[in-house]
Enzyme design. Structure first.
Site, PDB file in Angstrom:
ATOM      1  N   ARG A   1       6.720   7.089  12.119  1.00 49.77           N
ATOM      2  CA  ARG A   1       7.138   8.126  11.167  1.00 49.77           C
ATOM      3  C   ARG A   1       6.837   9.531  11.689  1.00 49.77           C
ATOM      4  O   ARG A   1       7.601  10.463  11.456  1.00 49.77           O
ATOM      5  CB  ARG A   1       6.452   7.916   9.815  1.00 49.77           C
TER       6      ARG A   1
ATOM      7  N   LYS B   1      10.845 -13.438  -1.860  1.00 53.63           N
ATOM      8  CA  LYS B   1      11.177 -13.577  -3.280  1.00 53.63           C
ATOM      9  C   LYS B   1      12.545 -13.032  -3.661  1.00 53.63           C
ATOM     10  O   LYS B   1      12.883 -11.901  -3.336  1.00 53.63           O
ATOM     11  CB  LYS B   1      10.127 -12.840  -4.113  1.00 53.63           C
TER      12      LYS B   1
ATOM     13  N   GLY C   1       9.568  -2.849   5.910  1.00 49.70           N
ATOM     14  CA  GLY C   1       8.389  -3.017   6.755  1.00 49.70           C
ATOM     15  C   GLY C   1       8.403  -4.291   7.586  1.00 49.70           C
ATOM     16  O   GLY C   1       8.208  -4.266   8.806  1.00 49.70           O
TER      17      GLY C   1
ATOM     18  N   GLY D   1      10.494   1.013   0.399  1.00 49.79           N
ATOM     19  CA  GLY D   1      11.014   1.079  -0.972  1.00 49.79           C
ATOM     20  C   GLY D   1      12.298   1.887  -1.087  1.00 49.79           C
ATOM     21  O   GLY D   1      13.225   1.492  -1.800  1.00 49.79           O
TER      22      GLY D   1
HETATM   23  C1  3PG Z   1       5.964   4.394   1.767  1.00 52.92           C
HETATM   24  O1  3PG Z   1       5.067   4.292   2.608  1.00 52.92           O
HETATM   25  O2  3PG Z   1       6.684   3.434   1.418  1.00 52.92           O
HETATM   26  C2  3PG Z   1       6.242   5.752   1.221  1.00 52.92           C
HETATM   27  O3  3PG Z   1       5.450   6.690   1.834  1.00 52.92           O
HETATM   28  C3  3PG Z   1       6.048   5.776  -0.284  1.00 52.92           C
HETATM   29  O4  3PG Z   1       4.720   5.501  -0.611  1.00 52.92           O
HETATM   30  P1  3PG Z   1       4.362   5.008  -2.066  1.00 52.92           P
HETATM   31  O5  3PG Z   1       4.954   3.633  -2.199  1.00 52.92           O
HETATM   32  O6  3PG Z   1       2.864   5.021  -2.178  1.00 52.92           O
HETATM   33  O7  3PG Z   1       5.001   5.960  -3.046  1.00 52.92           O
END
Ligand code: 3PG
Ligand code: MG
Length: 398
Positions: free
Chosen positions: A37, A198, A355, A378
């Site tokens: 990142r 899942k 991830g 996410g």
């Molecule tokens: C992540 O690592 O997925 C983003 O930085 C968002 O982090 P968070 O899920 O704690 O909001």
């Protein structure tokens, strides 16, 4: 794709540029263990520095409840500095107020500063207008390069973008361009490959993706629920018995929308999920009662590979087997290598994210061979659910 300004549209010389980054990177024993990142952020900082901007980097880190020294961004300074050619990075011990102002005021054109963790202030996650104003006092312009945090309607992402002239950084721009090339105006056939454990966490994604893709391959433990829904024996495999009906509905909906669903034909099974476990590869009609399905078998790999070879666009999220435990990485690695080959030969435009998927690509040694690999977890998933991301909406111009 929503329209947004880019770095080229901003006159940044000698201006204070508030740069929202995602420096929420994995740290082990005080060292950054994966700097992807940070490396992706570097071109934006270098662009701004090269144009004599005064660059003020801000980010969240972890999920602290209030000020928490173990969640400080200070240990990230050396890695950030290394990523931009060893350039000096100042650090402010707070992200708003006099501490931050002092550091920002002292920043020369071409200088870079990092502010302390935004989430030390609960107002950040509350998308508080007053907090956004306090941040806005530190800058003349706003650049968001944190696609991986764009699913959070937080003050530094949503409210702040509307207080200053704003633009997408290079990383944000690349993410948005790659994702819209894959889902909004893709070349057909479009294939989706969805894995992971899942269905429950990927329901919205599956529902959206069957309306976009011509075919979807389902792997990982998720596939077990689909197999069970078809009356297949799955032994002691991980599954979600509550979701058998849901799995059937997804199959019907896919058929309705002309999206073919590729489920495993054969499976690598074992009695235990452990490294080097004794395995048996069987057809999905013959999974023993005491066994668990831990990977797809060679027939399924061949079928998925053939489907890939016949596709022009691929969206991939989620591993195909229990890839963290050898030998159950085999299908995922073999498929990743096919994706890489097809992409390199110009036959396939491939976008992957999440991830576990990124870790699997790294394991296969093909991270750089796909068209685009998203660093977002996410945010990538929410994009695949067809949702509007607050961080993207905030940058949009009419
Ligand atoms: C992540 O690592 O997925 C983003 O930085 C968002 O982090 P968070 O899920 O704690 O909001
Ligand atoms: Mg996360």
């Amino acid at each position: 794709m929503p329209r947004f300004r880019t770095l080229d549209d901003l006159d940044v010389a000698r201006k204070r540029v508030l740069l929202r980054a995602d420096l929420n990177v994995p740290v082990k024993d005080g060292q950054v263990s994966d700097a992807t990142r940070i490396e992706r952020l570097a071109p934006t900082i270098e662009n701004l520095v090269g144009r004599e901007a005064r660059v003020v980097v801000m980010s969240h880190f972890g999920r602290p409840k209030g000020v928490d020294p173990t969640q400080s961004l200070r240990p990230i300074v050396p890695a950030l500095s290394a990523a931009i050619g060893g350039r000096r990075v100042e650090f402010a011990t707070d992200c708003i107020g006099p501490e931050a102002k002092k550091v920002v005021d002292a920043l020369p054109p071409g200088g870079v500063a990092l502010l302390e963790n935004l989430r030390f202030h609960p107002e950040e996650e509350a998308n508080d207008e007053g907090f956004a104003k306090a941040l806005a006092e530190l800058g003349d312009l706003y650049v968001d390069d944190a696609f991986s945090a764009a699913h959070r309607a937080h003050a530094s992402i949503a409210a702040l973008a509307r207080l200053l002239p704003s633009a997408a950084g290079k990383n944000m721009q690349a993410e948005l361009e790659a994702l819209s090339a894959a889902l909004e105006s893709p070349q057909h056939p479009v294939m989706a490959m969805i894995g992971g454990s899942k269905i429950s966490t990927k329901l919205d994604l599956l529902k959206f993706i069957i309306g976009k893709a011509d075919r979807v391959a389902i792997g990982g433990a998720m596939a077990n629920t689909f197999l069970a829904a078809q009356g297949r024996p799955i032994g002691r495999s991980l599954s979600e018995p509550d979701l058998l009906d849901t799995a059937r509905q997804i199959m019907y909906a896919a058929a309705d929308r002309g999206c073919s669903v590729i489920l495993p034909d054969d499976a690598v099974t074992a009695e235990k999920l452990e490294p080097g476990a004794v395995t048996r590869t069987v057809g999905v009609t013959a999974v023993p009662m005491n066994a668990m399905i831990l990977d797809v078998g060679p027939q399924t790999v061949a079928r998925i590979t053939a489907a890939l070879a016949d596709s022009k666009t691929l969206v991939w999220n989620g591993p195909i087997g229990a890839f963290e435990t050898p030998p159950f990485e085999r299908a995922t690695v073999a498929i990743a290598k096919s994706v890489a080959e097809l992409t390199k030969s110009g036959q396939l435009m491939s976008v992957a994210g999440g991830g576990d998927t990124v870790a699997a690509l790294a394991m296969a040694g093909v991270t750089d061979d796909l068209t685009y690999v998203s660093t977002a977890g996410g945010a990538f998933l929410e994009w695949l659910e067809g949702r509007e991301l607050p961080g993207v909406a905030a940058l949009s111009i009419a």
